[in-house]
Design an enzyme around this catalytic site. Structure first.
Site, PDB file in Angstrom:
ATOM      1  N   GLU A  46       5.132  -0.731  -3.420  1.00 25.13           N
ATOM      2  CA  GLU A  46       4.221  -1.164  -2.351  1.00 25.13           C
ATOM      3  C   GLU A  46       4.483  -2.638  -2.061  1.00 25.13           C
ATOM      4  O   GLU A  46       4.305  -3.489  -2.933  1.00 25.13           O
ATOM      5  CB  GLU A  46       2.780  -0.943  -2.824  1.00 25.13           C
ATOM      6  CG  GLU A  46       1.694  -1.255  -1.845  1.00 25.13           C
ATOM      7  CD  GLU A  46       0.319  -0.999  -2.459  1.00 25.13           C
ATOM      8  OE1 GLU A  46      -0.636  -1.683  -2.031  1.00 25.13           O
ATOM      9  OE2 GLU A  46       0.197  -0.154  -3.366  1.00 25.13           O
ATOM     10  N   ASP A  57      -8.277  -8.746  -1.929  1.00 20.59           N
ATOM     11  CA  ASP A  57      -7.461  -9.148  -3.070  1.00 20.59           C
ATOM     12  C   ASP A  57      -8.091 -10.288  -3.852  1.00 20.59           C
ATOM     13  O   ASP A  57      -8.774 -11.151  -3.311  1.00 20.59           O
ATOM     14  CB  ASP A  57      -6.066  -9.558  -2.581  1.00 20.59           C
ATOM     15  CG  ASP A  57      -5.294  -8.375  -2.030  1.00 20.59           C
ATOM     16  OD1 ASP A  57      -5.132  -7.400  -2.784  1.00 20.59           O
ATOM     17  OD2 ASP A  57      -4.883  -8.410  -0.859  1.00 20.59           O
TER      18      ASP A  57
END
Length: 257
Positions: A46, A57
């Site tokens: 990914e 994140d």
């Protein structure tokens, strides 16, 4: 058949998906990292598209985004770096990113460029379901791109089933209601969530992400899903001194062996 679909047919368990941010630690590391990950045994890779405000994140991946952007990484440059990647890497590749840079790049151009490079799927955490169905889905499908949605412990059963109906490839099963980042282990509350989803009989395979960082957490995730996604812990490995390929090999093998 899409490489992601083929992967889950041939390896339904213990699938390791490794995330890294394009342009980190150095601008031109993308292809080297991809090749090292495949050689080390990663099943799925990914690639994160750097963005100035990666809201899902945690600090480690946010910092890698900052470095990548400072290095000069752009979506256009990433596409240039991946131009011949299918002559060098055969594992499935997914691009993960936020919708803003992709809209600026141009949706159709983005999807066509992904298809030309052999990209297999997309993870766009801030893409609303209704917008995907009305605008994006036909373009993604035309270009052979599978689209993965995310679920969390707070996602209702009805919503999970809607996501299962409209996801292709796999479901990204967020382990906890938090941002990305390595955690010390899997809690009883998380295990209860995993078991609840396991009991729903979903059609898509599932990969558990957020907090998967080592063999212990990978093994535990694999007891409850088809595999797992490691991101922040791998980003830390990329920041280590020494030979990057050797560091990657040691880390991946430490997780899967």
């Amino acid at each position: 058949m899409n490489r992601i679909e083929k992967l889950f047919q041939t390896k339904p368990n213990r699938v390791l998906n490794v995330y890294f941010t394009a342009g980190y630690p150095k601008l031109d590391d993308t292809v080297s990292i991809l090749k090292a990950l495949e050689a080390s045994g990663a099943d799925l890779i990914e690639i994160g598209i750097p963005f100035s405000d990666p809201v899902a994140d945690g600090p480690t991946i946010q910092a890698s985004n900052d470095v990548a952007l400072s290095n000069g990484m752009t979506l256009k440059l990433l596409m240039e770096q991946l131009k011949d990647i299918r002559n060098q890497v055969s594992v499935p590749i997914v691009l993960m990113g936020y919708i803003n840079p992709i809209v600026q790049y141009g949706i159709e151009r983005f999807c066509e460029d992904c298809a030309a490079r052999g990209i297999d799927g997309l993870i766009l955490p801030d893409l609303p379901m209704h917008e995907y169905l009305e605008v994006y889905k036909p373009i993604f499908e035309k270009n052979g791109l599978l689209n993965t949605f995310l679920i969390t412990p707070q996602t209702s059963e009805a919503r999970i089933r809607e996501i299962d109906n409209n996801t292709s490839g796999f479901i990204y099963m967020v382990s906890s209601a938090s941002t990305t980042g390595a955690k010390s282990g899997i809690s009883e509350e998380q295990e209860a969530y995993f078991k609840r989803v396991n009991g729903m009989g979903l059609k898509n395979p599932r990969l558990i992400g957020f907090g998967i960082s080592n063999k212990e957490t990978f093994d535990k995730a694999c007891e409850n899903a088809n595999g797992a996604i490691i991101g922040s812990a791998f980003i830390k490995v990329l920041g280590l001194e020494g030979d990057m390929e050797a560091n990657i090999n040691e880390f991946v093998n430490g997780v899967i062996r």
